[in-house]
Scaffold this motif. Structure first.
Motif, PDB file in Angstrom:
ATOM      1  N   UNK A  21       8.061  10.951  51.919  1.00  0.00           N
ATOM      2  CA  UNK A  21       8.087  11.137  50.637  1.00  0.00           C
ATOM      3  C   UNK A  21       8.484  12.562  49.911  1.00  0.00           C
ATOM      4  N   UNK A  22       8.900  13.526  51.295  1.00  0.00           N
ATOM      5  CA  UNK A  22      10.119  14.200  50.946  1.00  0.00           C
ATOM      6  C   UNK A  22      11.709  14.032  50.145  1.00  0.00           C
ATOM      7  N   UNK A  23      12.095  12.929  50.454  1.00  0.00           N
ATOM      8  CA  UNK A  23      13.586  12.751  50.947  1.00  0.00           C
ATOM      9  C   UNK A  23      13.151  11.507  49.078  1.00  0.00           C
ATOM     10  N   UNK A  24      12.359  10.727  48.884  1.00  0.00           N
ATOM     11  CA  UNK A  24      12.042  10.228  48.023  1.00  0.00           C
ATOM     12  C   UNK A  24      12.283  11.192  46.032  1.00  0.00           C
ATOM     13  N   UNK A  25      12.323  10.109  45.615  1.00  0.00           N
ATOM     14  CA  UNK A  25      12.236  10.957  44.130  1.00  0.00           C
ATOM     15  C   UNK A  25      11.339  11.585  43.539  1.00  0.00           C
ATOM     16  N   UNK A  26      10.897  12.194  43.042  1.00  0.00           N
ATOM     17  CA  UNK A  26       9.874  12.801  42.391  1.00  0.00           C
ATOM     18  C   UNK A  26       9.141  11.519  41.875  1.00  0.00           C
ATOM     19  N   UNK A  27       9.707  10.637  40.864  1.00  0.00           N
ATOM     20  CA  UNK A  27       8.742   9.879  39.945  1.00  0.00           C
ATOM     21  C   UNK A  27       8.708   9.010  41.612  1.00  0.00           C
ATOM     22  N   UNK A  28       9.528   9.148  42.438  1.00  0.00           N
ATOM     23  CA  UNK A  28       8.537   7.695  42.999  1.00  0.00           C
ATOM     24  C   UNK A  28       7.670   8.143  43.962  1.00  0.00           C
ATOM     25  N   UNK A  29       6.777   9.151  44.331  1.00  0.00           N
ATOM     26  CA  UNK A  29       6.318   9.235  45.108  1.00  0.00           C
ATOM     27  C   UNK A  29       5.025   9.343  45.203  1.00  0.00           C
ATOM     28  N   UNK A  30       3.855   8.777  44.208  1.00  0.00           N
ATOM     29  CA  UNK A  30       3.164   8.616  43.331  1.00  0.00           C
ATOM     30  C   UNK A  30       3.381   7.253  44.032  1.00  0.00           C
ATOM     31  N   UNK A  31       3.839   6.265  44.044  1.00  0.00           N
ATOM     32  CA  UNK A  31       4.236   4.725  44.203  1.00  0.00           C
ATOM     33  C   UNK A  31       3.917   4.647  45.778  1.00  0.00           C
ATOM     34  N   UNK A  82       3.496  14.527  42.185  1.00  0.00           N
ATOM     35  CA  UNK A  82       2.986  14.123  40.851  1.00  0.00           C
ATOM     36  C   UNK A  82       1.266  13.937  41.068  1.00  0.00           C
ATOM     37  N   UNK A  83       0.652  14.623  40.244  1.00  0.00           N
ATOM     38  CA  UNK A  83      -0.438  14.112  39.538  1.00  0.00           C
ATOM     39  C   UNK A  83      -0.468  12.592  39.434  1.00  0.00           C
ATOM     40  N   UNK A  84      -2.230  12.431  40.296  1.00  0.00           N
ATOM     41  CA  UNK A  84      -2.008  11.146  40.139  1.00  0.00           C
ATOM     42  C   UNK A  84      -3.504  10.532  39.251  1.00  0.00           C
ATOM     43  N   UNK A  85      -3.630   9.742  39.035  1.00  0.00           N
ATOM     44  CA  UNK A  85      -5.180   9.143  38.208  1.00  0.00           C
ATOM     45  C   UNK A  85      -6.521   9.027  38.998  1.00  0.00           C
ATOM     46  N   UNK A  86      -7.623   8.578  38.548  1.00  0.00           N
ATOM     47  CA  UNK A  86      -8.551   8.585  39.171  1.00  0.00           C
ATOM     48  C   UNK A  86      -8.280   6.892  39.530  1.00  0.00           C
ATOM     49  N   UNK A  87      -7.503   6.035  39.110  1.00  0.00           N
ATOM     50  CA  UNK A  87      -6.941   4.749  39.520  1.00  0.00           C
ATOM     51  C   UNK A  87      -6.758   4.984  41.127  1.00  0.00           C
ATOM     52  N   UNK A  88      -6.018   5.919  41.898  1.00  0.00           N
ATOM     53  CA  UNK A  88      -5.411   6.288  42.989  1.00  0.00           C
ATOM     54  C   UNK A  88      -6.922   6.900  43.535  1.00  0.00           C
TER      55      UNK A  88
END
Length: 135
Positions: A21-31, A82-88
């Protein structure tokens, strides 16, 4: 099993997932969180490492909910998620239910360890936070 306590990051697989997770781009962490949880839910027999990663992902989602515990700074990711929603959050609840089933190697190992009750209590606390019940 590379595990030293019942916390979601108290094992080698979760610590490795934190590095990923730390090595991933910020936009990829939730995925990455979603992928770890979906992989666990899709497994027939859930192997221990996949289960531990999925529990870590669920704990990261729970940390963002009201009453959620902060992630262990020693073994959890250092970079913000990054903030995640109710779906996660809903996905995380399903993951926590799944890892407690007999078709999960992690549940089998905890049953044999003598610490199963503590582990299940920890999962229940995470699940309660995810469902809006606080700690």
């Amino acid at each position: 099993m590379g595990t030293w306590d019942v916390g979601p990051f108290d094992n080698d697989a979760a610590a490795d997932f934190s590095v990923q997770l730390d090595e991933a781009a910020a936009g990829q962490r939730a995925e990455l969180l979603r992928a770890a949880m979906e992989q666990a839910l899709a497994a027939g027999y859930l192997e221990v490492e996949e289960a531990q990663e999925a529990v870590a992902a669920a704990a990261l989602v729970a940390a963002q909910r009201p009453g959620g515990e902060p992630v262990d700074p020693a073994y959890g990711p250092k970079a913000p998620i990054p903030l995640v929603g109710t779906e996660l959050a809903e996905l995380a609840v399903r993951v926590l239910e799944r890892v407690g089933l007999p078709e999960c190697e992690l549940a089998e190992l905890w049953a044999d360890s003598g610490e199963e009750e503590r582990w299940r209590e920890r999962l229940a606390r995470l699940r309660a936070v995810l469902m809006g019940g606080g700690c």
